[in-house]
Every structure is written in C-alpha cells, then in structure tokens.
Design a protein around this motif. Structure first.
Motif, PDB file in Angstrom:
ATOM      1  N   ALA A  59      13.040   2.700   7.130  1.00  0.00           N
ATOM      2  CA  ALA A  59      12.715   2.570   8.728  1.00  0.00           C
ATOM      3  C   ALA A  59      11.920   1.115   8.927  1.00  0.00           C
ATOM      4  O   ALA A  59      11.914   0.306   9.563  1.00  0.00           O
ATOM      5  CB  ALA A  59      12.016   3.778   9.339  1.00  0.00           C
ATOM      6  N   VAL A  60      10.950   1.119   8.137  1.00  0.00           N
ATOM      7  CA  VAL A  60      10.009   0.036   8.126  1.00  0.00           C
ATOM      8  C   VAL A  60      10.737  -1.473   7.713  1.00  0.00           C
ATOM      9  O   VAL A  60      10.574  -2.450   8.521  1.00  0.00           O
ATOM     10  CB  VAL A  60       8.703   0.219   7.329  1.00  0.00           C
TER      11      VAL A  60
ATOM     12  N   GLY B 114       3.970   4.336  11.012  1.00  0.00           N
ATOM     13  CA  GLY B 114       3.363   5.822  10.736  1.00  0.00           C
ATOM     14  C   GLY B 114       2.232   5.889   9.490  1.00  0.00           C
ATOM     15  O   GLY B 114       2.110   4.811   8.861  1.00  0.00           O
ATOM     16  N   GLY B 115       1.311   6.812   9.758  1.00  0.00           N
ATOM     17  CA  GLY B 115       0.084   6.818   8.889  1.00  0.00           C
ATOM     18  C   GLY B 115       0.408   6.559   7.413  1.00  0.00           C
ATOM     19  O   GLY B 115      -0.487   6.066   6.852  1.00  0.00           O
ATOM     20  N   GLY B 116       1.384   7.097   6.797  1.00  0.00           N
ATOM     21  CA  GLY B 116       1.715   6.983   5.425  1.00  0.00           C
ATOM     22  C   GLY B 116       2.331   5.995   5.046  1.00  0.00           C
ATOM     23  O   GLY B 116       2.549   5.970   4.062  1.00  0.00           O
ATOM     24  N   ALA B 117       2.942   5.097   6.010  1.00  0.00           N
ATOM     25  CA  ALA B 117       3.886   3.980   5.552  1.00  0.00           C
ATOM     26  C   ALA B 117       3.252   3.485   4.568  1.00  0.00           C
ATOM     27  O   ALA B 117       4.191   2.623   3.622  1.00  0.00           O
ATOM     28  CB  ALA B 117       4.387   3.510   6.943  1.00  0.00           C
ATOM     29  N   VAL B 118       2.145   2.645   4.550  1.00  0.00           N
ATOM     30  CA  VAL B 118       1.710   1.726   3.903  1.00  0.00           C
ATOM     31  C   VAL B 118       1.477   2.387   2.290  1.00  0.00           C
ATOM     32  O   VAL B 118       1.199   1.494   1.366  1.00  0.00           O
ATOM     33  CB  VAL B 118       0.572   0.969   4.182  1.00  0.00           C
ATOM     34  N   LEU B 119       1.441   3.654   2.188  1.00  0.00           N
ATOM     35  CA  LEU B 119       1.243   4.342   0.716  1.00  0.00           C
ATOM     36  C   LEU B 119       2.414   3.758  -0.179  1.00  0.00           C
ATOM     37  O   LEU B 119       2.043   3.822  -1.169  1.00  0.00           O
ATOM     38  CB  LEU B 119       1.122   5.877   0.843  1.00  0.00           C
ATOM     39  N   ASP B 120       3.551   3.622   0.165  1.00  0.00           N
ATOM     40  CA  ASP B 120       4.455   2.918  -0.683  1.00  0.00           C
ATOM     41  C   ASP B 120       4.411   1.621  -1.107  1.00  0.00           C
ATOM     42  O   ASP B 120       4.539   0.637  -0.151  1.00  0.00           O
ATOM     43  CB  ASP B 120       5.773   3.383  -0.064  1.00  0.00           C
TER      44      ASP B 120
ATOM     45  N   ARG C 139       6.664  -5.575   1.602  1.00  0.00           N
ATOM     46  CA  ARG C 139       7.044  -6.145   2.972  1.00  0.00           C
ATOM     47  C   ARG C 139       6.477  -6.598   3.544  1.00  0.00           C
ATOM     48  O   ARG C 139       6.603  -7.398   4.431  1.00  0.00           O
ATOM     49  CB  ARG C 139       8.204  -5.024   3.345  1.00  0.00           C
ATOM     50  N   LEU C 140       4.917  -5.995   3.898  1.00  0.00           N
ATOM     51  CA  LEU C 140       4.263  -6.470   4.943  1.00  0.00           C
ATOM     52  C   LEU C 140       3.543  -7.666   4.589  1.00  0.00           C
ATOM     53  O   LEU C 140       2.850  -8.245   5.467  1.00  0.00           O
ATOM     54  CB  LEU C 140       3.176  -5.043   5.315  1.00  0.00           C
ATOM     55  N   ALA C 141       3.430  -8.248   3.381  1.00  0.00           N
ATOM     56  CA  ALA C 141       2.832  -9.371   2.879  1.00  0.00           C
ATOM     57  C   ALA C 141       3.310 -10.682   3.874  1.00  0.00           C
ATOM     58  O   ALA C 141       4.472 -10.639   3.978  1.00  0.00           O
ATOM     59  CB  ALA C 141       3.087  -9.773   1.608  1.00  0.00           C
ATOM     60  N   GLY C 142       2.398 -11.330   4.369  1.00  0.00           N
ATOM     61  CA  GLY C 142       2.660 -12.525   5.107  1.00  0.00           C
ATOM     62  C   GLY C 142       2.821 -12.007   6.785  1.00  0.00           C
ATOM     63  O   GLY C 142       2.789 -12.954   7.622  1.00  0.00           O
ATOM     64  N   HIS C 143       2.626 -10.751   6.946  1.00  0.00           N
ATOM     65  CA  HIS C 143       2.831 -10.136   8.299  1.00  0.00           C
ATOM     66  C   HIS C 143       0.983 -10.148   8.703  1.00  0.00           C
ATOM     67  O   HIS C 143       0.421  -9.863   8.051  1.00  0.00           O
ATOM     68  CB  HIS C 143       3.380  -9.007   8.569  1.00  0.00           C
ATOM     69  N   ARG C 144       0.969 -10.292  10.143  1.00  0.00           N
ATOM     70  CA  ARG C 144      -0.293  -9.697  10.528  1.00  0.00           C
ATOM     71  C   ARG C 144      -0.283  -8.407  10.789  1.00  0.00           C
ATOM     72  O   ARG C 144       0.599  -7.532  11.544  1.00  0.00           O
ATOM     73  CB  ARG C 144      -0.676 -10.302  11.916  1.00  0.00           C
ATOM     74  N   VAL C 145      -1.138  -7.612  10.063  1.00  0.00           N
ATOM     75  CA  VAL C 145      -1.404  -6.196   9.791  1.00  0.00           C
ATOM     76  C   VAL C 145      -2.808  -5.722  10.330  1.00  0.00           C
ATOM     77  O   VAL C 145      -3.676  -6.182   9.936  1.00  0.00           O
ATOM     78  CB  VAL C 145      -1.209  -5.557   8.618  1.00  0.00           C
ATOM     79  N   VAL C 146      -2.825  -5.046  11.391  1.00  0.00           N
ATOM     80  CA  VAL C 146      -3.943  -4.331  11.904  1.00  0.00           C
ATOM     81  C   VAL C 146      -4.218  -2.981  11.567  1.00  0.00           C
ATOM     82  O   VAL C 146      -3.504  -1.967  11.514  1.00  0.00           O
ATOM     83  CB  VAL C 146      -4.020  -4.382  13.663  1.00  0.00           C
TER      84      VAL C 146
ATOM     85  N   SER D 194      -6.240  -2.668   2.037  1.00  0.00           N
ATOM     86  CA  SER D 194      -5.750  -3.735   1.226  1.00  0.00           C
ATOM     87  C   SER D 194      -4.559  -4.679   1.825  1.00  0.00           C
ATOM     88  O   SER D 194      -4.203  -5.771   1.150  1.00  0.00           O
ATOM     89  CB  SER D 194      -5.367  -3.229  -0.071  1.00  0.00           C
ATOM     90  N   VAL D 195      -3.991  -3.840   2.753  1.00  0.00           N
ATOM     91  CA  VAL D 195      -2.855  -4.379   3.478  1.00  0.00           C
ATOM     92  C   VAL D 195      -3.194  -5.192   4.878  1.00  0.00           C
ATOM     93  O   VAL D 195      -2.540  -6.163   5.258  1.00  0.00           O
ATOM     94  CB  VAL D 195      -2.021  -3.276   3.898  1.00  0.00           C
ATOM     95  N   ALA D 196      -4.142  -4.862   5.561  1.00  0.00           N
ATOM     96  CA  ALA D 196      -4.708  -5.246   6.531  1.00  0.00           C
ATOM     97  C   ALA D 196      -5.274  -6.751   6.586  1.00  0.00           C
ATOM     98  O   ALA D 196      -5.957  -7.274   5.503  1.00  0.00           O
ATOM     99  CB  ALA D 196      -5.961  -4.452   7.216  1.00  0.00           C
ATOM    100  N   THR D 197      -4.895  -7.396   7.704  1.00  0.00           N
ATOM    101  CA  THR D 197      -5.323  -8.694   7.988  1.00  0.00           C
ATOM    102  C   THR D 197      -6.602  -8.710   9.055  1.00  0.00           C
ATOM    103  O   THR D 197      -7.533  -9.509   9.194  1.00  0.00           O
ATOM    104  CB  THR D 197      -4.357  -9.805   8.442  1.00  0.00           C
TER     105      THR D 197
END
Length: 156
Positions: free
Chosen positions: A54-55, A69-75, A81-88, A131-134
């Motif tokens: 889904a992501v 979802g709250g667990g999405a970034v655990l994978d 895939r989120l690298a390069g995106h603005r993540v809050v 680790s993922v958040a900008t």
C-alpha cells in the motif's frame, strides 16, 4: 498510534489544497474489511505485507499528503522508499497516547494492558521513526491545527 496522523494529514491537505491519502484506509478498501479483522484472520505478518504494498503504491501514485500506519516504517523496504521524501514524525508521549487510544478498542496491537503495550510500541518504534523523519513535531497537548501550522512552517 494516537499521534493524530490522519487528522493532521487532513488539516494539511485542506490548508494546502491537496488530496490526502491514508495507507490504512487503502488497505481496508482493498481488502473489504477492517484492519483488526485482517490481524485476527490473517495475522500481523500478512497485514505488514499489505502495508508495504500500500505504501509503495501510494508513493508512486499520490502527490498530496500521505498518512502512513504506525507500523509502516518498521519494514526496511518502506524506509528505503521514503528516502528523499519529506517525512514528519508526530511524536506522542506515553500518557497522551494512552489517553487518545482509550482502551484500545479496534487496535489489535493493544490487546491486554493498554499502557504497557503502548509503552512497548513507543520504545520499539521511536528510534525507527527518528531514523526516517526529516521533521519531528511534538504533539502532546496540542491541537491538530497547531501541529499542522508547525509542519507547514518547517516545510516552507
């Protein structure tokens, strides 16, 4: 969980005049059943695979505000895939999270002692979120409008 991801995403979408998409809602729509039923019937591992897909789809198709979802970034695949995106990262404290989720009805990861489960999830997930958040925004005691305003300022 209880950070206000969907609500804050909706406020941001309205203020920016863009579409909002929620990956949990995408999964529910595709499966035709609630998240808690997927967890109970098929297990968490199956749900997490649906979440990864889904992501990936949402990132490829959607250019507005995306609530994960709250667990999405655990994978690791999702983190890549989120690298390069603005993540809050909407950072919610233990007491506030417990107040917001109540007794955890409809939240399969909170079966049993809600406070202990929320604490364990926060302890496990916070380093991954960081680790993922900008951008990191504290949410305790704040309205979704105030949180959205801080995000908008940080992204401008």
């Amino acid at each position: 969980m209880g950070a206000g991801k969907t609500t804050v995403a909706e406020v941001l979408g309205e203020r920016w005049g863009v579409e909002v998409r929620d990956t949990d809602a995408d999964i529910v729509a595709a499966e035709g059943r609630p998240v808690q039923d997927i967890f109970v019937d098929d297990g968490e591992a199956h749900f997490r695979e649906l979440e990864v897909d889904a992501v990936a789809r949402a990132l490829a198709e959607h250019d507005g505000v995306l609530a994960l979802g709250g667990g999405a970034v655990l994978d690791a695949r999702t983190r890549e895939r989120l690298a390069g995106h603005r993540v809050v990262f909407l950072d919610v404290g233990l007491s506030e999270a417990v107040k917001r989720v109540g007794l955890g009805a409809g939240r399969p990861l909170l079966l049993g002692n809600v406070r202990a489960r929320v604490k364990a999830l926060l302890d496990e997930r916070t380093p991954v979120y960081e680790s993922v958040a900008t951008i990191r925004v504290e949410t305790d005691g704040r309205t979704p409008q105030d949180i959205a305003a801080e995000i908008m300022e940080a992204l401008s």
